[in-house]
Design an enzyme around this catalytic site. Structure first.
Site, PDB file in Angstrom:
ATOM      1  N   TRP A 187      46.751  24.686 -32.589  1.00  0.00           N
ATOM      2  CA  TRP A 187      46.802  23.222 -32.663  1.00  0.00           C
ATOM      3  C   TRP A 187      45.841  22.696 -33.733  1.00  0.00           C
ATOM      4  CZ3 TRP A 187      49.674  19.184 -31.057  1.00  0.00           C
ATOM      5  CH2 TRP A 187      49.102  17.923 -31.100  1.00  0.00           C
ATOM      6  N   HIS A 192      53.932  23.847 -23.162  1.00  0.00           N
ATOM      7  CA  HIS A 192      52.800  23.763 -24.101  1.00  0.00           C
ATOM      8  C   HIS A 192      53.145  24.459 -25.420  1.00  0.00           C
ATOM      9  CE1 HIS A 192      48.185  24.118 -24.593  1.00  0.00           C
ATOM     10  NE2 HIS A 192      48.556  22.868 -24.761  1.00  0.00           N
ATOM     11  N   TRP A 231      43.035  32.554 -30.735  1.00  0.00           N
ATOM     12  CA  TRP A 231      43.813  32.965 -29.555  1.00  0.00           C
ATOM     13  C   TRP A 231      44.546  34.250 -29.906  1.00  0.00           C
ATOM     14  CZ3 TRP A 231      45.980  30.583 -24.847  1.00  0.00           C
ATOM     15  CH2 TRP A 231      45.221  29.484 -24.407  1.00  0.00           C
ATOM     16  N   ILE A 273      52.066  32.365 -28.105  1.00  0.00           N
ATOM     17  CA  ILE A 273      52.924  33.170 -27.233  1.00  0.00           C
ATOM     18  C   ILE A 273      53.387  32.290 -26.074  1.00  0.00           C
ATOM     19  CG2 ILE A 273      53.076  35.199 -25.736  1.00  0.00           C
ATOM     20  CD1 ILE A 273      50.892  36.492 -27.474  1.00  0.00           C
TER      21      ILE A 273
HETATM   22  N1  LIG Z   1      48.250  28.928 -25.923  1.00  0.00           N
HETATM   23  C1  LIG Z   1      47.836  29.093 -27.230  1.00  0.00           C
HETATM   24  C2  LIG Z   1      46.992  28.187 -27.862  1.00  0.00           C
HETATM   25  N2  LIG Z   1      46.537  27.103 -27.168  1.00  0.00           N
HETATM   26  C3  LIG Z   1      45.341  26.358 -27.569  1.00  0.00           C
HETATM   27  C4  LIG Z   1      45.661  25.217 -28.545  1.00  0.00           C
HETATM   28  O1  LIG Z   1      46.088  25.734 -29.800  1.00  0.00           O
HETATM   29  C5  LIG Z   1      44.415  24.348 -28.775  1.00  0.00           C
HETATM   30  O2  LIG Z   1      43.394  25.150 -29.342  1.00  0.00           O
HETATM   31  C6  LIG Z   1      43.906  23.719 -27.494  1.00  0.00           C
HETATM   32  O3  LIG Z   1      44.979  23.021 -26.855  1.00  0.00           O
HETATM   33  C7  LIG Z   1      42.759  22.726 -27.769  1.00  0.00           C
HETATM   34  O4  LIG Z   1      43.140  21.728 -28.677  1.00  0.00           O
HETATM   35  N3  LIG Z   1      46.628  28.355 -29.155  1.00  0.00           N
HETATM   36  C8  LIG Z   1      47.088  29.438 -29.889  1.00  0.00           C
HETATM   37  O5  LIG Z   1      46.760  29.590 -31.076  1.00  0.00           O
HETATM   38  N4  LIG Z   1      47.927  30.349 -29.280  1.00  0.00           N
HETATM   39  C9  LIG Z   1      48.311  30.205 -27.976  1.00  0.00           C
HETATM   40  O6  LIG Z   1      49.110  31.059 -27.469  1.00  0.00           O
HETATM   41  C1  LIG Z   2      51.177  28.636 -26.285  1.00  0.00           C
HETATM   42  C2  LIG Z   2      50.504  28.218 -25.032  1.00  0.00           C
HETATM   43  O1  LIG Z   2      49.875  27.196 -24.975  1.00  0.00           O
HETATM   44  C3  LIG Z   2      50.763  29.043 -23.805  1.00  0.00           C
HETATM   45  O2  LIG Z   2      50.345  30.366 -24.084  1.00  0.00           O
HETATM   46  C4  LIG Z   2      49.983  28.507 -22.609  1.00  0.00           C
HETATM   47  O3  LIG Z   2      50.567  29.120 -21.469  1.00  0.00           O
HETATM   48  P1  LIG Z   2      51.149  28.170 -20.294  1.00  0.00           P
HETATM   49  O4  LIG Z   2      52.355  27.444 -20.853  1.00  0.00           O
HETATM   50  O5  LIG Z   2      51.541  29.142 -19.182  1.00  0.00           O
HETATM   51  O6  LIG Z   2      50.064  27.212 -19.879  1.00  0.00           O
END
Ligand SMILES: Nc1c(NC[C@H](O)[C@H](O)[C@H](O)CO)[nH]c(=O)[nH]c1=O
Ligand SMILES: CC(=O)[C@@H](O)COP(=O)(O)O
Length: 200
Positions: free
Chosen positions: A63, A126, A28, A120
């Site tokens: 994650w 989340h 990401w 971010i």
């Molecule tokens: N929003 C961001 C994520 N979201 C994805 C999760 O980390 C994960 O891959 C998904 O929920 C599936 O299990 N990941 C980041 O590294 N940075 C972000 O801003």
């Molecule tokens: C870190 C995140 O999962 C975030 O960037 C996802 O954005 P949102 O909270 O608007 O769904």
């Protein structure tokens, strides 16, 4: 204003050329990720780590970093034990180089691993849940395995904050440089501590 980076380590680390370092990164926010991985690799090479001893893998997001970190450590330990088995299986000193089992090449347990992610803040919670779970998971893996896990996860409230810490833009600093140095320091010191050595 205080420097937002650690002071240089008080000593050099001659063992660096023998160290095996893992890097696992999320996919990401890849403009920042790519800069942070490059900063970490450049720092490792500058510290004397050999290119062939730097092992880089990716996972979908932050994650998944704890799982990827844990499994890379485990895989390197499996590789090391099979290399030892191959060595014991070697028939005689007369065997030519080409008889050297594949696993005797640069294989062995990881001496440290850098886990890199860029989170971010969005418009939901989340961000908070992933950040909390990720950093606590990485800390636990380091303590459970005794393999130093370097925290390379940016938890930024804005894109600009993430870029500033990835070395992107004016007066920006690439934190990957600090993570590479931390990996060499912690890997070297952990090796010494494992042998019962303490600084004079
Ligand atoms: N929003 C961001 C994520 N979201 C994805 C999760 O980390 C994960 O891959 C998904 O929920 C599936 O299990 N990941 C980041 O590294 N940075 C972000 O801003
Ligand atoms: C870190 C995140 O999962 C975030 O960037 C996802 O954005 P949102 O909270 O608007 O769904």
């Amino acid at each position: 204003m205080l420097e937002k980076r650690p002071a240089a380590a008080p000593t050099s680390f001659p063992l660096a050329s023998t160290l095996r370092i893992g890097i696992v990164h999320a996919r990401w926010n890849t403009e920042c990720i790519d800069a942070l991985v490059k900063g970490s690799v450049d720092s490792l090479l500058k510290s004397g780590v050999k290119k062939e001893n730097i092992h880089i893998e990716s996972v979908p997001g932050s994650w998944e970093l704890p799982h990827g970190t844990s499994r890379m450590i485990a895989a390197s330990q499996i590789q090391a034990s099979s290399a030892a088995t191959d060595l014991m299986g070697a028939t005689s000193l007369l065997d030519g180089e080409d008889s050297k089992p594949e696993s005797q090449t640069s294989s062995g347990p990881l001496d440290a691993i850098i886990s890199i992610g860029v989170l971010i803040k969005g418009s939901t919670m989340h961000f908070e849940y992933i950040s909390e779970a990720c950093v606590h998971g990485l800390m636990r893996i380091g303590l459970d395995t005794n393999v130093p896990v370097i925290l390379g996860v940016l938890t930024a409230l804005t894109e600009e904050q993430a870029k500033q810490r990835s070395g992107i833009g004016a007066n920006a600093h690439n934190h990957g440089e600090d993570w590479g140095a931390a990996a060499v320091e912690m890997a070297s010191k952990t090796k010494g501590w494992a042998e019962g050595k303490l600084a004079k």
